[in-house]
Design an enzyme around this catalytic site. Structure first.
Site, PDB file in Angstrom:
ATOM      1  N   VAL A  26      -6.960   6.812  11.807  1.00 56.70           N
ATOM      2  CA  VAL A  26      -8.383   6.472  11.710  1.00 56.70           C
ATOM      3  C   VAL A  26      -9.066   6.933  12.994  1.00 56.70           C
ATOM      4  O   VAL A  26      -9.707   7.986  13.039  1.00 56.70           O
ATOM      5  CB  VAL A  26      -8.612   4.956  11.500  1.00 56.70           C
ATOM      6  CG1 VAL A  26     -10.111   4.692  11.361  1.00 56.70           C
ATOM      7  CG2 VAL A  26      -7.871   4.452  10.278  1.00 56.70           C
ATOM      8  N   SER A  27      -8.893   6.142  14.064  1.00 54.77           N
ATOM      9  CA  SER A  27      -9.702   6.385  15.266  1.00 54.77           C
ATOM     10  C   SER A  27      -9.402   7.725  15.931  1.00 54.77           C
ATOM     11  O   SER A  27     -10.300   8.327  16.526  1.00 54.77           O
ATOM     12  CB  SER A  27      -9.531   5.235  16.257  1.00 54.77           C
ATOM     13  OG  SER A  27      -8.174   5.004  16.516  1.00 54.77           O
ATOM     14  N   CYS A  49       8.633  43.885  12.951  1.00 52.46           N
ATOM     15  CA  CYS A  49       9.350  43.993  11.668  1.00 52.46           C
ATOM     16  C   CYS A  49      10.382  42.877  11.517  1.00 52.46           C
ATOM     17  O   CYS A  49      10.552  42.302  10.445  1.00 52.46           O
ATOM     18  CB  CYS A  49      10.043  45.340  11.558  1.00 52.46           C
ATOM     19  SG  CYS A  49       8.934  46.739  11.699  1.00 52.46           S
ATOM     20  N   ASP A  59      -8.522   0.268  -1.937  1.00 57.43           N
ATOM     21  CA  ASP A  59      -8.737  -0.986  -2.682  1.00 57.43           C
ATOM     22  C   ASP A  59      -9.601  -0.891  -3.933  1.00 57.43           C
ATOM     23  O   ASP A  59      -9.277  -1.486  -4.935  1.00 57.43           O
ATOM     24  CB  ASP A  59      -9.469  -2.041  -1.819  1.00 57.43           C
ATOM     25  CG  ASP A  59      -8.553  -2.756  -0.876  1.00 57.43           C
ATOM     26  OD1 ASP A  59      -7.397  -2.351  -0.797  1.00 57.43           O
ATOM     27  OD2 ASP A  59      -9.016  -3.688  -0.206  1.00 57.43           O
ATOM     28  N   LYS A  85      -7.596  -2.058  12.865  1.00 54.52           N
ATOM     29  CA  LYS A  85      -7.392  -3.022  11.773  1.00 54.52           C
ATOM     30  C   LYS A  85      -7.052  -4.359  12.407  1.00 54.52           C
ATOM     31  O   LYS A  85      -6.082  -4.471  13.157  1.00 54.52           O
ATOM     32  CB  LYS A  85      -6.253  -2.546  10.867  1.00 54.52           C
ATOM     33  CG  LYS A  85      -6.030  -3.368   9.605  1.00 54.52           C
ATOM     34  CD  LYS A  85      -4.991  -2.664   8.719  1.00 54.52           C
ATOM     35  CE  LYS A  85      -4.253  -3.626   7.800  1.00 54.52           C
ATOM     36  NZ  LYS A  85      -4.814  -3.853   6.533  1.00 54.52           N
ATOM     37  N   GLN A 130      -8.777   9.286   2.781  1.00 58.09           N
ATOM     38  CA  GLN A 130      -8.953   7.983   2.137  1.00 58.09           C
ATOM     39  C   GLN A 130     -10.253   7.370   2.660  1.00 58.09           C
ATOM     40  O   GLN A 130     -10.431   7.217   3.866  1.00 58.09           O
ATOM     41  CB  GLN A 130      -7.781   7.045   2.483  1.00 58.09           C
ATOM     42  CG  GLN A 130      -7.938   5.649   1.919  1.00 58.09           C
ATOM     43  CD  GLN A 130      -6.992   4.632   2.558  1.00 58.09           C
ATOM     44  OE1 GLN A 130      -7.402   3.527   2.912  1.00 58.09           O
ATOM     45  NE2 GLN A 130      -5.716   5.004   2.737  1.00 58.09           N
ATOM     46  N   THR A 138      -3.054  -1.536  17.137  1.00 55.71           N
ATOM     47  CA  THR A 138      -4.310  -0.810  16.976  1.00 55.71           C
ATOM     48  C   THR A 138      -5.474  -1.785  16.945  1.00 55.71           C
ATOM     49  O   THR A 138      -5.335  -2.900  16.438  1.00 55.71           O
ATOM     50  CB  THR A 138      -4.282   0.029  15.677  1.00 55.71           C
ATOM     51  OG1 THR A 138      -5.569   0.616  15.493  1.00 55.71           O
ATOM     52  CG2 THR A 138      -3.914  -0.793  14.459  1.00 55.71           C
ATOM     53  N   LYS A 182     -14.252  -1.882   3.798  1.00 56.50           N
ATOM     54  CA  LYS A 182     -13.865  -3.192   3.273  1.00 56.50           C
ATOM     55  C   LYS A 182     -15.081  -4.091   3.044  1.00 56.50           C
ATOM     56  O   LYS A 182     -14.944  -5.127   2.415  1.00 56.50           O
ATOM     57  CB  LYS A 182     -12.921  -3.907   4.255  1.00 56.50           C
ATOM     58  CG  LYS A 182     -11.730  -3.089   4.715  1.00 56.50           C
ATOM     59  CD  LYS A 182     -10.790  -2.771   3.609  1.00 56.50           C
ATOM     60  CE  LYS A 182      -9.655  -3.764   3.442  1.00 56.50           C
ATOM     61  NZ  LYS A 182      -8.695  -3.272   2.427  1.00 56.50           N
ATOM     62  N   ARG A 242     -12.269   4.297   3.311  1.00 59.15           N
ATOM     63  CA  ARG A 242     -11.942   2.875   3.471  1.00 59.15           C
ATOM     64  C   ARG A 242     -13.161   2.150   4.004  1.00 59.15           C
ATOM     65  O   ARG A 242     -13.622   2.405   5.113  1.00 59.15           O
ATOM     66  CB  ARG A 242     -10.775   2.739   4.453  1.00 59.15           C
ATOM     67  CG  ARG A 242     -10.305   1.305   4.693  1.00 59.15           C
ATOM     68  CD  ARG A 242      -9.031   1.345   5.528  1.00 59.15           C
ATOM     69  NE  ARG A 242      -8.474   0.005   5.762  1.00 59.15           N
ATOM     70  CZ  ARG A 242      -8.801  -0.735   6.790  1.00 59.15           C
ATOM     71  NH1 ARG A 242      -9.670  -0.323   7.688  1.00 59.15           N
ATOM     72  NH2 ARG A 242      -8.250  -1.932   6.948  1.00 59.15           N
TER      73      ARG A 242
HETATM   74  N1  3NM Z   1      -3.767   0.218   7.952  1.00 59.27           N
HETATM   75  P1  3NM Z   1      -5.873   3.755  13.839  1.00 59.27           P
HETATM   76  S1  3NM Z   1      -3.186   0.110  10.407  1.00 59.27           S
HETATM   77  C1  3NM Z   1      -6.052   1.153   7.895  1.00 59.27           C
HETATM   78  O1  3NM Z   1      -0.732  -1.054   9.214  1.00 59.27           O
HETATM   79  C2  3NM Z   1      -4.857   0.715   8.611  1.00 59.27           C
HETATM   80  O2  3NM Z   1      -1.364  -0.901   7.163  1.00 59.27           O
HETATM   81  C3  3NM Z   1      -2.812  -0.160   8.781  1.00 59.27           C
HETATM   82  O3  3NM Z   1      -6.156   2.898  12.536  1.00 59.27           O
HETATM   83  C4  3NM Z   1      -1.538  -0.771   8.361  1.00 59.27           C
HETATM   84  O4  3NM Z   1      -5.356   5.057  13.380  1.00 59.27           O
HETATM   85  C5  3NM Z   1      -4.688   0.744   9.985  1.00 59.27           C
HETATM   86  O5  3NM Z   1      -7.243   3.892  14.446  1.00 59.27           O
HETATM   87  C6  3NM Z   1      -5.645   1.249  10.985  1.00 59.27           C
HETATM   88  O6  3NM Z   1      -4.953   2.986  14.675  1.00 59.27           O
HETATM   89  C7  3NM Z   1      -5.140   2.453  11.702  1.00 59.27           C
HETATM   90 MG    MG Z   2      -6.124  -3.171   1.435  1.00 58.05          MG
END
Ligand code: 3NM
Ligand code: MG
Length: 493
Positions: free
Chosen positions: A201-202, A419, A74, A141, A41, A138, A45, A43
């Site tokens: 993501v990270s 086998c 989005d 986000k 995906q 995290t 923003k 992403r």
């Molecule tokens: N959406 P990482 S948390 C893009 O909770 C995203 O909907 C989230 O990043 C949700 O893998 C998130 O680095 C970021 O923690 C996740």
């Molecule tokens: Mg969104």
């Protein structure tokens, strides 16, 4: 890309310097795809529409090379413009119906859900999959709503099952990485519904080695599916039809029974038409190949191909004689195989090399990286799963390549261990025909762990006492798994 998307390792990109650093996003995405990311995906923003569209096109060229879907977060208009495979929309984004209208049918639309209500509403509106989160806190986000943990994920999965949405695929997102992926997968799972994968993501974008990070996550996701497959063999008792050699018939039948499959050792192909319709799988084992045997193999292969049931090829001693090399060629041109299993020289022979092999013994001279390249190449060439056995087993479906390090040297001191691994993976593939790579990994891990555990038993002094102990451990793993006791899985490596 008409086949169903694989949500196992779902990469969400991030272009911010804090996460991407100075790296080039398409490079990072390509490395992650090499490592085994199964869906991407894009992403962003904050970027301008123009910049986002340019990057989306670049990423799409990369994902297309790997046959992996690209979704856009989005920005439905961008997805429409570049013609990628779909979008992901959050609760504050465009309504699903409107996105569907803009994208047209056949595109993937995923929705974020952080509660049962959101999840059920998205399913009712026709979401193709759900991203469930935020699992763990995290830094990636900033505006996450609630941290729901594995138990929150589990509640949502439970509600989906209760309300008839068991078939909607799900991934979880938020703070997932190699140190907690196995935990969230196992703690959120129930026999009725488990996650299809993890979204990160990270853990990949910020990793020093995105390919290695992806490979590790893929292994964890596949590993988490193993109990489900072993349980499915026990529940379904699939037929494992072995056309195999005299040396291993009895042992292979016992292995099949121990893991909960139903063996039939029939070398007479006239029976194959009926047997192929029973929902099982076929093993073609070339251990003692004869002209009569070849006719039977070909007829049975065609019957199982026609019934669209899995076929495992075990090209025993493929490189040993010209008769066997020719037999392999004939079999490969007579039908298609689901899994090809062999040691290094057998797999090299099937791949087309002329290698000298002494008898049917195995030897490995290639490095693990070379063996990984070999299995991937043969898997692509044949459009099937390839399982190369050795101290490290390597498995690939041409896209995902996995290594398994379980097993014990006593397996090399008894006849028919290779086998009977073929028999084991045939039963797994029969019970779980949606993903033969994962089925083959499940069989290989179960087999290897049973061998290790058996070898460690006090009464096992050598090959003779090992065989019955090995059967006991296969049986023990099956029974423990059926009771939901998964402690043995900690031995997977
Ligand atoms: N959406 P990482 S948390 C893009 O909770 C995203 O909907 C989230 O990043 C949700 O893998 C998130 O680095 C970021 O923690 C996740
Ligand atoms: Mg969104």
């Amino acid at each position: 890309m008409a086949s169903k998307p694989d949500y196992s390792v779902y990469l969400v990109t991030d272009s911010t310097p804090a996460i991407l650093g100075a790296k080039d996003l398409p490079d990072v995405v390509e490395a992650s795809l090499r490592g085994g990311v199964t869906i991407v995906q894009y992403r962003d923003k904050t970027g301008s529409r123009e910049d986002v569209t340019v990057m989306a096109s670049k990423l799409h060229r990369v994902t297309q090379k790997y046959g992996v879907p690209l979704l856009i977060n989005d920005r439905v208009d961008v997805a429409v413009e570049i013609g990628c495979e779909g979008v992901h929309i959050g609760q504050d984004d465009m309504e699903l119906q409107q996105a569907r209208l803009l994208l047209g049918p056949g595109k993937i639309i995923g929705v974020t859900a952080s509660s049962k209500d959101e999840a059920l509403r998205a399913c009712a509106a026709g979401a193709d999959y759900l991203g469930i989160g935020t699992v763990y806190s995290t830094a990636t986000k900033k505006d996450t709503k609630s941290i729901i943990g594995p138990s929150g994920v589990s509640e949502i999965l439970h509600a989906l099952h209760e309300q008839g949405h068991s078939s909607t695929p799900t991934v979880c997102i938020g703070g997932v990485n190699a140190s907690n992926a196995s935990t969230v997968l196992s703690q959120s799972a129930s026999p009725q519904k488990s996650l299809d994968g993890i979204a990160v993501v990270s853990a990949v974008i910020a990793a020093d080695d995105p390919a290695a990070a992806s490979r590790q996550l893929l292994s964890q996701v596949i590993c988490a599916k193993i109990p489900h497959i072993i349980a499915a063999v026990g529940d379904k008792t699939p037929l494992s039809h072995n056309m195999t050699n005299l040396v291993v018939q009895n042992f292979a039948a016992n292995v099949a029974l121990s893991i909960g499959a139903s063996p039939i050792m029939s070398n007479y192909a006239e029976e194959a038409d009926d047997l192929a319709d029973l929902g099982g799988a076929l093993v073609l084992n070339m251990g003692t190949v004869t002209p009569e045997g070849m006719k039977n193999y070909i007829q049975a292969l065609r019957a199982y191909n026609a019934a669209e049931r899995p076929v495992v090829l075990d090209p025993v001693g493929a490189g040993a004689t010209s008769v066997r090399r020719k037999a392999v060629k004939i079999l490969l041109s007579s039908g298609s195989f689901t899994i090809i299993k062999g040691n290094q020289s057998e797999i090299q022979t099937v791949h087309g090399a002329t290698v000298t092999q002494r008898g049917v013994d195995s030897a490995s001279s290639l490095s693990i990286a070379q063996r990984a390249t070999l299995v991937k190449s043969l898997a692509r060439q044949r459009g099937c799963v390839v399982l190369l056995t050795g101290p490290t087993d390597l498995l690939s479906d041409g896209r995902r390549t996995v290594r398994v390090d379980n097993g014990h040297e006593l397996l090399g001191m008894i006849t028919g261990s290779g086998c009977t691994l073929g028999t084991t993976v045939s039963a797994m593939a029969a019970a779980y025909d949606t993903d033969p790579l994962v089925a083959a990994v499940a069989g290989t891990v179960m087999f290897g762990i049973a061998a290790e555990t058996a070898a460690g038993r006090q009464h096992v002094r050598g090959p003779g006492s090992f065989v019955p102990a090995f059967l006991d451990e296969l049986y023990g793993i099956r029974k423990a798994t059926a009771r939901g006791e998964l402690g043995w899985l900690a031995l997977a490596k």
